[in-house]
Write a protein that holds these residues in place. Structure first.
Motif, PDB file in Angstrom:
ATOM      1  N   HIS A 171       0.842  -1.195   0.000  1.00  0.00           N
ATOM      2  CA  HIS A 171       0.000   0.000   0.000  1.00  0.00           C
ATOM      3  C   HIS A 171       0.879   1.246   0.000  1.00  0.00           C
ATOM      4  O   HIS A 171       2.084   1.187   0.289  1.00  0.00           O
ATOM      5  CB  HIS A 171      -0.948   0.008   1.199  1.00  0.00           C
TER       6      HIS A 171
ATOM      7  N   ILE B 294      -0.807   6.044   3.669  1.00  0.00           N
ATOM      8  CA  ILE B 294      -1.923   5.406   4.373  1.00  0.00           C
ATOM      9  C   ILE B 294      -1.377   4.795   5.667  1.00  0.00           C
ATOM     10  O   ILE B 294      -0.556   3.882   5.634  1.00  0.00           O
ATOM     11  CB  ILE B 294      -2.589   4.323   3.517  1.00  0.00           C
TER      12      ILE B 294
ATOM     13  N   ILE C  25      -5.988   0.536   7.892  1.00  0.00           N
ATOM     14  CA  ILE C  25      -6.215  -0.586   6.981  1.00  0.00           C
ATOM     15  C   ILE C  25      -6.990  -1.710   7.669  1.00  0.00           C
ATOM     16  O   ILE C  25      -6.634  -2.162   8.763  1.00  0.00           O
ATOM     17  CB  ILE C  25      -4.871  -1.089   6.431  1.00  0.00           C
TER      18      ILE C  25
ATOM     19  N   LEU D 156      -3.251  -2.516  -2.445  1.00  0.00           N
ATOM     20  CA  LEU D 156      -4.387  -1.689  -2.051  1.00  0.00           C
ATOM     21  C   LEU D 156      -4.690  -0.697  -3.181  1.00  0.00           C
ATOM     22  O   LEU D 156      -3.890   0.172  -3.486  1.00  0.00           O
ATOM     23  CB  LEU D 156      -4.081  -0.947  -0.759  1.00  0.00           C
TER      24      LEU D 156
ATOM     25  N   HIS E  59      -9.197   2.961  -0.842  1.00  0.00           N
ATOM     26  CA  HIS E  59      -9.519   3.033   0.584  1.00  0.00           C
ATOM     27  C   HIS E  59     -10.354   4.290   0.805  1.00  0.00           C
ATOM     28  O   HIS E  59      -9.924   5.400   0.506  1.00  0.00           O
ATOM     29  CB  HIS E  59      -8.246   3.087   1.430  1.00  0.00           C
TER      30      HIS E  59
ATOM     31  N   VAL F 129     -15.922   2.023   6.617  1.00  0.00           N
ATOM     32  CA  VAL F 129     -14.701   1.934   5.825  1.00  0.00           C
ATOM     33  C   VAL F 129     -14.935   0.945   4.689  1.00  0.00           C
ATOM     34  O   VAL F 129     -15.523  -0.121   4.897  1.00  0.00           O
ATOM     35  CB  VAL F 129     -13.499   1.452   6.667  1.00  0.00           C
TER      36      VAL F 129
ATOM     37  N   GLU G  20     -12.606  -0.807   1.520  1.00  0.00           N
ATOM     38  CA  GLU G  20     -11.311  -0.885   0.850  1.00  0.00           C
ATOM     39  C   GLU G  20     -11.292  -2.045  -0.134  1.00  0.00           C
ATOM     40  O   GLU G  20     -12.036  -3.025   0.017  1.00  0.00           O
ATOM     41  CB  GLU G  20     -10.148  -0.980   1.850  1.00  0.00           C
TER      42      GLU G  20
ATOM     43  N   TRP H 280      -8.590  -4.477  -2.614  1.00  0.00           N
ATOM     44  CA  TRP H 280      -7.224  -4.907  -2.920  1.00  0.00           C
ATOM     45  C   TRP H 280      -7.195  -5.647  -4.252  1.00  0.00           C
ATOM     46  O   TRP H 280      -8.076  -6.462  -4.534  1.00  0.00           O
ATOM     47  CB  TRP H 280      -6.701  -5.830  -1.823  1.00  0.00           C
TER      48      TRP H 280
END
Length: 416
Positions: A202, A206, A211, A235, A238, A372, A374, A376
């Protein structure tokens, strides 16, 4: 070789020996000779400390493995016959044989009860081996929390005064936690534990505390993936950094035919998501293949693979004006009743019991409000890494997968 030659009187040894080729038997002889030499027993047997050092597992799990390998004789001596018989069952046996052996491993005390304390001991040893750190049950420790999320997926039935995980309970637990089954099924096949955990890449801007995808979570999710997808995960998006925006999300993950891991933490504190085996491209109906799956990460860890009930795997609708085509991304179920769905504004969604994946409601309530989000990108081992480009709207390098590694078969759309 002393004991390694006295094999004809044991029918179990004769039967197990037939499961191996001559070369494999010679390799086992060489292994035994080496371990017995380290044990300083004149080549007669392997001691417990040397055995545990070989498999890389200390503590109760290593003790129990040795106990089963020595056929529960309690004499602290692992003979060549023991090695061949155990490996014949553990590596060459039927799936039922192997699962029965692994199930017995969980009975740490050898009292016929697979209870919560036994699972705690096993998982503590496993996680310590995988992540090279001491996992303890100290109060308030986040590592303690990780042990609990795996145990929370287990089912126990009352057996007298104690709660016991039956063999069928164990098999269900293993289906939800393939990474645990994979680890326990490979203890006698020494390998680098790190090969089971993808490297998480990442941007430096960040902070790690933001995370969601802990190493332990990545190991759990990776248990349902082939080895070549456990090299690197990047990543791509986010919400705390890129903003809670559907358009930014789609712009950041435009990585040709890349597979992705989507994670959500909602306002109830639950963490869950899905593995998408196909790109997030605009469609007016379900699409995808049977490699996708849903998962839970907190407060318990589980993986839910496709059941074959239908082919409603992935959903990605962008800028449709019809009310029958909800804009957003999702997995499984049916329109407006998905296994997991995020609306295009990324501020709400839902999760329902889903026949596509055999999954329950993934959160505390059906309606979810993401805190949140995120995503990947899964980088297969043979990815071309020498052509860095800039992804639109980010400074992440764009990567292009080797198309020969995909080997994906599209499935026709189907309703539930």
């Amino acid at each position: 070789m002393g004991n390694s030659e006295s094999s004809s009187t044991n029918p179990r040894f004769a039967s197990a020996s037939r499961a191996f080729s001559l070369n494999e038997l010679e390799d086992l002889r060489s292994l035994f000779t080496s371990l017995a030499a380290q044990s300083q027993t004149d080549g007669k047997y392997v001691t417990l400390p040397v055995f545990k050092a070989y498999i890389g597992i200390d503590g109760p799990l290593g003790d129990r493995m040795f106990d089963l390998m020595t056929q529960k004789r309690k004499d602290q001596k692992l003979t060549f016959e023991d090695l061949v018989i155990a490996k014949g069952t553990y590596e060459k046996g039927t799936n039922d044989d192997i699962e029965e052996f692994v199930y017995q491993l969980l009975d740490i005390n050898g009292d016929g009860i697979v209870g919560r304390s036994g699972l705690e001991a096993v998982l503590t040893a496993m996680l310590g081996n995988l992540f090279h750190q001491e996992y303890s049950k100290s109060k308030g420790d986040s590592r303690d929390e990780i042990v609990d999320i795996f145990i929370n997926a287990a089912t126990f039935t009352k057996d007298g005064a104690e709660s016991n995980m039956s063999f069928e309970d164990f098999r269900k637990w293993c289906s939800l936690l393939p990474s645990v089954r994979k680890f326990l099924g490979s203890l006698m096949i020494p390998s680098d534990p790190g090969s089971q955990i993808p490297q998480l890449l990442h941007q430096d801007n960040i902070h790690p505390s933001l995370i969601l995808l802990r190493k332990e979570y990545a190991w759990h999710i990776g248990g349902a993936l082939p080895q070549h997808e456990l090299d690197e995960w990047k990543l791509l998006y986010h919400s705390s950094v890129h903003g809670q925006s559907f358009n930014t999300f789609l712009g950041n993950i435009q990585n040709d035919e890349g597979r992705t891991v989507l994670l959500i933490k909602d306002k109830e504190g639950y963490v869950y998501g899905g593995y998408a085996s196909q790109p997030w491209d605009r469609h007016a109906d379900f699409y995808g293949d049977m490699k996708s799956f849903l998962f839970q990460l907190f407060p318990k860890a589980s993986i839910f693979r496709p059941t074959g009930a239908n082919h409603n795997l992935q959903w990605c609708a962008v800028n449709f004006s019809s009310e029958s085509i909800p804009n957003g991304i999702g997995f499984g179920g049916k329109v407006n009743h998905f296994g997991l769905f995020l609306s295009a504004n990324f501020d709400q969604g839902h999760t329902f019991v889903c026949t596509t994946f055999g999954s329950p409601c993934l959160s505390k309530t059906h309606q979810i409000y993401p805190e949140v989000i995120e995503c990947w990108g899964v980088v297969p081992h043979k990815v071309e890494k020498d052509r860095p480009e800039v992804i639109k709207g980010t400074v992440l390098e764009r990567f292009k997968e080797d198309r020969h590694m995909l080997n994906m078969v599209g499935l026709a759309n189907s309703s539930e």
